[in-house]
Design a protein around this motif. Structure first.
Motif, short mmCIF file in Angstrom:
data_model
loop_
_atom_site.label_atom_id
_atom_site.label_comp_id
_atom_site.label_asym_id
_atom_site.label_seq_id
_atom_site.Cartn_x
_atom_site.Cartn_y
_atom_site.Cartn_z
N LEU A 10 0.83 -1.21 0.00
CA LEU A 10 0.00 0.00 0.00
C LEU A 10 0.87 1.26 0.00
CD1 LEU A 10 -2.90 1.11 0.13
CD2 LEU A 10 -2.73 1.06 2.62
N ILE A 11 1.93 1.24 0.79
CA ILE A 11 2.87 2.37 0.83
C ILE A 11 3.54 2.55 -0.53
CG2 ILE A 11 5.02 3.23 1.84
CD1 ILE A 11 4.18 1.71 4.42
N ILE A 12 4.01 1.44 -1.12
CA ILE A 12 4.67 1.51 -2.43
C ILE A 12 3.72 2.03 -3.49
CG2 ILE A 12 5.70 0.10 -4.27
CD1 ILE A 12 6.86 -1.70 -2.05
N LEU A 13 2.48 1.55 -3.45
CA LEU A 13 1.48 2.01 -4.41
C LEU A 13 1.25 3.52 -4.25
CD1 LEU A 13 -0.59 1.34 -6.60
CD2 LEU A 13 -2.23 0.80 -4.78
N GLY A 14 1.19 3.99 -3.00
CA GLY A 14 1.03 5.42 -2.76
C GLY A 14 2.20 6.22 -3.29
N LEU A 15 3.43 5.72 -3.08
CA LEU A 15 4.62 6.41 -3.59
C LEU A 15 4.60 6.50 -5.11
CD1 LEU A 15 7.34 4.85 -1.25
CD2 LEU A 15 6.58 7.24 -1.26
N ILE A 16 4.24 5.38 -5.75
CA ILE A 16 4.17 5.36 -7.22
C ILE A 16 3.15 6.38 -7.71
CG2 ILE A 16 3.50 3.97 -9.22
CD1 ILE A 16 4.67 1.53 -7.73
N CYS A 17 2.00 6.43 -7.03
CA CYS A 17 0.95 7.37 -7.43
C CYS A 17 1.39 8.81 -7.25
CB CYS A 17 -0.33 7.11 -6.62
SG CYS A 17 -1.21 5.62 -7.11
N ILE A 18 2.17 9.10 -6.20
CA ILE A 18 2.67 10.46 -6.00
C ILE A 18 3.63 10.83 -7.12
CG2 ILE A 18 4.29 11.80 -4.59
CD1 ILE A 18 2.86 10.99 -2.14
N PHE A 19 4.57 9.93 -7.43
CA PHE A 19 5.52 10.20 -8.51
C PHE A 19 4.78 10.47 -9.82
CE2 PHE A 19 8.72 7.91 -5.86
CZ PHE A 19 9.73 8.86 -5.92
N LEU A 20 3.87 9.57 -10.17
CA LEU A 20 3.17 9.69 -11.45
C LEU A 20 2.28 10.93 -11.49
CD1 LEU A 20 2.12 5.96 -12.10
CD2 LEU A 20 3.95 7.26 -13.23
#
Length: 388
Positions: free
Chosen positions: A212-222
């Motif tokens: 969930l944390i990794i998914l959130g980080l990816i979404c912030i980057f994108l």
């Protein structure tokens, strides 16, 4: 046959329409808001609550480590907006604000690497490079001086933390001002975040939380990448026109235009990088670049403030607090440092001195970039982990 050949052109024209572009911007803003909620929720889930999150960040209880982490993270990904959004999410998830403040300061230093790298494009011409490198590093020196002035004061007395808490409490802390029951953003983000979290809870703990944390980080980057790209597409021409109109009208106008342009394009790196080639070409001088870069410092705070609006519940106050601290730090820094004649001219003198050295020995420029943004922070970080 004519209809077949015209249809793709019409489709392309429709997709490139400004209204469609703005709808895309709104979509990625929504993704950014979701991402902040995912990261905060992920850290709470992984650690078993707020106290657990605080334990996860014990390595950064040293303010200097927080500063170094903020600097290196921003230098590596070249986006203070991304780093500050992540910091907001971490505070929402339980990271102490005291730890986050020096990280915010470090992000200010790390973001200056982009325009410094842009100045290397003039390295083949000695005079051009001298002007460009000076224009780029004046932003570096201002941010370093800000840290030297504010970090010791913050460690001893916590004025930024207190002011940020007071302002955040005014907006959402008091019962009379609470908007908890009317939180529109919570209504549109919570169902998605809850749905994603529920799906990931099928995965054994703590791997579901980590995902969930990794998914959130990816979404912030994108989201930040595409927001910046789309806004540049529709606004960069207007932003440049505003810059050319306002840059020569005095320091106040320069600060204001730097702020507005950065808010429009959502990237202080883009804003400051606009002026480096102009300085290198001799079109503008460092005294006009300097206030414009300070305005970029203020304008870049909009992303953290936007990210803070996504947070609800117990972490909302602290998310808004750190976002407001980011703004206060940059705004007060401009007033105090730029407002005093001696300190106002110090970044200019330092950058011109360094640019003179770098124009004579090009390796000095590369050594400066490597040491300030990577080698020195890396040595401090390695030493800390070695002896702790």
């Amino acid at each position: 046959m004519n209809n077949i050949t015209e249809h793709p052109t019409e489709s392309k024209s429709f997709l490139g329409h400004p209204i469609v572009t703005w709808l895309k911007v709104l979509f990625f803003i929504y993704v950014l808001l979701l991402a902040v909620g995912m990261i905060g929720g992920g850290f709470k889930w992984a650690s078993g609550g707020t106290e657990g999150v605080k334990k996860l960040f014990t390595f950064a209880t040293n303010p200097f480590m927080g500063l170094i982490m903020g600097t290196m993270a921003t230098a590596l990904i070249q986006s203070s907006s991304t780093v500050t959004s992540v910091i907001v999410a971490l505070c929402a998830g339980g990271m102490p604000v005291t730890i986050a403040v020096p990280m915010i300061m470090g992000a200010n230093i790390g973001t200056t690497i982009t325009n410094t790298l842009v100045s290397l494009g003039h390295i083949s011409d000695k005079e051009e490079f001298k002007r460009a490198f000076s224009a780029a590093t004046v932003h570096d020196f201002f941010n370093v001086i800000s840290v030297v002035v504010f970090l010791p004061i913050e460690i001893m007395f916590h004025p930024l933390e207190k002011m940020g808490y007071w302002l955040a409490n005014m907006f959402i802390g008091g019962q009379s001002l609470s908007m908890g029951n009317l939180n529109f953003l919570k209504a549109i983000t919570k169902p998605v975040i809850s749905g994603v979290s529920s799906g990931l809870k099928l995965i054994p703990h703590p791997f579901g939380a980590i995902l969930l944390i990794i998914l959130g980080l990816i979404c912030i980057f994108l989201s930040i990448f595409f927001i910046g790209k789309l806004l540049k597409k529709v606004l960069i021409g207007r932003a440049e026109k505003m810059f050319h109109t306002a840059i020569g009208r005095g320091p106040i106008s320069g600060i204001f235009s730097g702020t507005i342009v950065t808010v429009l394009v959502q990237s202080s790196s883009t804003t400051t990088s606009l002026v480096v080639p102009l300085a290198g070409s001799g079109i503008i001088d460092i005294k006009k670049v300097y206030p414009f870069a300070l305005g970029a410092n203020i304008g870049t705070c909009i992303t953290a403030l936007l990210a803070a609006t996504a947070v609800s519940g117990g972490g909302a106050l602290f998310a808004l607090q750190i976002a407001l601290i980011h703004f206060l730090y940059n705004f007060i820094g401009v007033i105090l440092i730029f407002g005093v004649p001696f300190t106002r001219n110090t970044p200019i003198m330092c950058s011109e001195w360094l640019a003179q050295l770098a124009s004579e020995r090009k390796l000095y420029a590369l050594a400066y970039i490597a040491s300030v943004f990577f080698i020195i922070p890396g040595i401090f970080m390695g030493t800390y982990y070695l002896f702790n």
